[in-house]
Enzyme design. Structure first.
Site, PDB file in Angstrom:
ATOM      1  N   LYS A 185      13.504  56.809  32.125  1.00 47.37           N
ATOM      2  CA  LYS A 185      13.604  56.641  33.580  1.00 47.37           C
ATOM      3  C   LYS A 185      14.047  57.932  34.282  1.00 47.37           C
ATOM      4  CE  LYS A 185      12.077  52.612  32.934  1.00 47.37           C
ATOM      5  NZ  LYS A 185      12.569  51.275  32.718  1.00 47.37           N
TER       6      LYS A 185
HETATM    7  C1  LIG Z   1      12.409  49.813  32.081  1.00 49.57           C
HETATM    8  C2  LIG Z   1      12.206  48.598  32.903  1.00 49.57           C
HETATM    9  C3  LIG Z   1      13.101  47.520  32.876  1.00 49.57           C
HETATM   10  C4  LIG Z   1      14.191  47.418  31.852  1.00 49.57           C
HETATM   11  O1  LIG Z   1      15.149  48.416  31.935  1.00 49.57           O
HETATM   12  P1  LIG Z   1      16.259  48.465  30.787  1.00 49.57           P
HETATM   13  O2  LIG Z   1      17.308  49.385  31.357  1.00 49.57           O
HETATM   14  O3  LIG Z   1      15.603  49.044  29.570  1.00 49.57           O
HETATM   15  O4  LIG Z   1      16.766  47.111  30.576  1.00 49.57           O
HETATM   16  C5  LIG Z   1      12.935  46.484  33.763  1.00 49.57           C
HETATM   17  N1  LIG Z   1      11.916  46.460  34.632  1.00 49.57           N
HETATM   18  C6  LIG Z   1      11.006  47.463  34.679  1.00 49.57           C
HETATM   19  C7  LIG Z   1       9.898  47.393  35.673  1.00 49.57           C
HETATM   20  C8  LIG Z   1      11.097  48.542  33.797  1.00 49.57           C
HETATM   21  O5  LIG Z   1      10.173  49.504  33.804  1.00 49.57           O
END
Ligand SMILES: *Cc1c(COP(=O)(O)O)cnc(C)c1O
Length: 386
Positions: A185
């Site tokens: 991210k």
């Molecule tokens: C990455 C992601 C998540 C989950 O995030 P985590 O921190 O790994 O739990 C949820 N929703 C979307 C759209 C994502 O891309």
């Protein structure tokens, strides 16, 4: 024609500053949730211009405790999008509620607010919009629905750190908003997340739910002058952030603006370079600032699934990694078995998915890297669509 070195689809922007901060955190001997996590929460709140932020172990944890705090459970329905990662929908299952999918707007990949009223029933208890790729959902439209129907909104902002609309950052629209700091991210702590909460009482409730349901955290108990006594008022979860994560997060917050500027510059280069190719480029609506978490393109035409597979293969042969976002929720076996969903049920999402490819985009990429991707893509499309 192939690059001499593989260009990975994604790479976190971490370096010696993060190593030093994490080492310092470990050397301090306070490695679970403590002062650094509180500092991270405060800085994040300041950046977003909000009052209440709770740092957690993931975005998924944030979405889960958000549903619990709103009292969503068995017999309830939650509206969300098929064009998302499984986590956004899995959490609805975790609380025993029923996901109700609403189709997307094919230009942005976001759920289409105009279709929501038709999906609302007497059982609807929450709506989870996902800011796909970093282009935020129209929050004026979403908040109008919230206020008209009295249904709370939980924003899945996993892609939307530093995304803005009408000058305001995602996270500041008065809803529960979950961010992800997963490795891929825009801002990372390795694993991690945060939930923005609209009021202090709910923030306290979220803190309790995310730490076993205990009335006091470890800091309050083991810090000098702390008391050993605590009560468990609810069987909570183990969803806290650690100070080792927060140490990395604080460094990342300090360079977020520079990282975003770099993503935006590389995205502009892609947008320009793709002009005239038979692909739909990502759209940036008037008044929106894209966070450029992803750079999603779609191959033009009908029945493009085969071409998509060939193009991904060609790019891979040219030493370029790609990904697909997302395999729609109704294409996954669990959801098909449980709700009888099948490909075709959400035609906009199906069409979007068929030709979709996410190109590499991250701050450490060079302009030459972007040009390599563009050249390999142009070559492949010319060959495969002729
Ligand atoms: C990455 C992601 C998540 C989950 O995030 P985590 O921190 O790994 O739990 C949820 N929703 C979307 C759209 C994502 O891309």
């Amino acid at each position: 024609m192939a690059r001499p070195h593989f260009l990975p689809y994604n790479q976190p922007e971490v370096g010696e500053d993060e190593v030093r901060a994490v080492s310092d955190a470990i050397r301090s001997r306070w490695i679970t949730r403590g002062g650094l996590t509180s500092q991270f929460e405060e800085q994040l709140a300041q950046l977003l211009g909000v009052e209440h932020v709770v740092a957690l172990s993931s975005c998924t944890a944030g979405l889960h405790v958000a549903l619990l705090a709103l009292g969503v459970g068995p017999g309830d329905e939650v509206i969300t999008t098929p064009m998302t990662f499984a986590a956004s929908v899995n959490v609805i299952e975790h609380v025993g509620a029923k996901p109700v999918l609403v189709d997307i707007d094919r230009d942005t990949g976001n759920l289409n607010p105009a279709l929501i009223p038709g999906a609302i029933t007497a059982h609807t208890r929450a709506i989870i919009p996902v800011h796909y790729a970093g282009h935020s959902v129209d929050m004026a439209a979403m908040n109008r629905l919230r206020d008209t129907y009295g249904i709370p909104i939980i924003e899945d902002a996993a892609h939307a750190m530093a995304s803005r609309q009408q000058g305001k950052p995602v996270g500041s629209f008065g809803n529960l908003t979950a961010f992800s700091f997963y490795a891929t991210k825009n801002l990372t702590t390795g694993e991690g997340g945060a939930l923005v909460v609209p009021d202090g009482a709910m923030a306290d409730q979220i803190r309790v739910l995310s730490l076993h349901g205990m009335s006091r955290n470890a800091w309050n108990r083991y810090h000098q002058g702390g008391s050993w006594r605590y009560d468990v008022g609810v069987p909570g979860f183990k969803y806290n952030m650690t100070d080792v994560d927060a140490a990395m997060g604080l460094v990342q917050l300090g360079k977020l603006e520079a990282m975003q500027a770099r993503r935006t510059m590389l995205a502009s280069r892609y947008l320009e370079g793709l002009d005239g190719l038979p692909v739909h480029r990502p759209v940036v609506r008037e008044g929106y600032e894209h966070a450029w978490h992803l750079f999603p393109i779609r191959i033009q035409g009908d029945a493009v699934a085969e071409v998509r597979a060939q193009v991904i293969g060609d790019l891979s042969a040219a030493n370029i990694g790609t990904s697909v976002h997302f395999i729609p929720i109704h294409h996954h076996s669990y959801y098909q078995t449980r709700y009888g969903w099948k490909p075709g049920d959400f035609p906009e999402a199906d069409a979007f998915f068929e030709g979709q490819i996410s190109l590499p985009l991250y701050p450490s990429m060079t302009e030459e890297d972007v040009d390599d991707v563009l050249e390999a893509l142009r070559h492949s499309l010319t060959m495969r669509l002729s």
